[in-house]
Design a protein around this motif. Structure first.
Motif: not given
Length: 80
Positions: A9-35
């Protein structure tokens, strides 16, 4: 392939999510509808409608990332 529904819900949450995803050595996608966005892209994640429930899809194992996703689970949060 694993899927989890989360809220960022917040910009900080989005930044934290990207930081956590970037620590993983596999592909991660996030989507809403067809995006579909690369979850390691801050610009991509910020282009999504953060008031909506988003779906994270990944094909790998990382206990820390999955624990983080538990804290962002859609059922536990409400949009700001």
């Amino acid at each position: 392939m694993k899927q989890r529904r989360i809220m960022l819900p917040t910009l900080e949450d989005a930044k934290e999510f990207v930081a956590e995803a970037s620590k993983c050595d596999f592909d991660i996608d996030i989507f809403y509808n067809r995006v579909v966005i690369d979850a390691k892209s801050i610009l991509g994640v910020l282009s999504l409608d953060l008031t909506r429930v988003l779906t994270v899809e990944y094909n790998g194992n990382n206990e820390d990332f999955e624990a983080y996703l538990d804290t962002r689970a859609a059922g536990k949060m409400t949009a700001a």
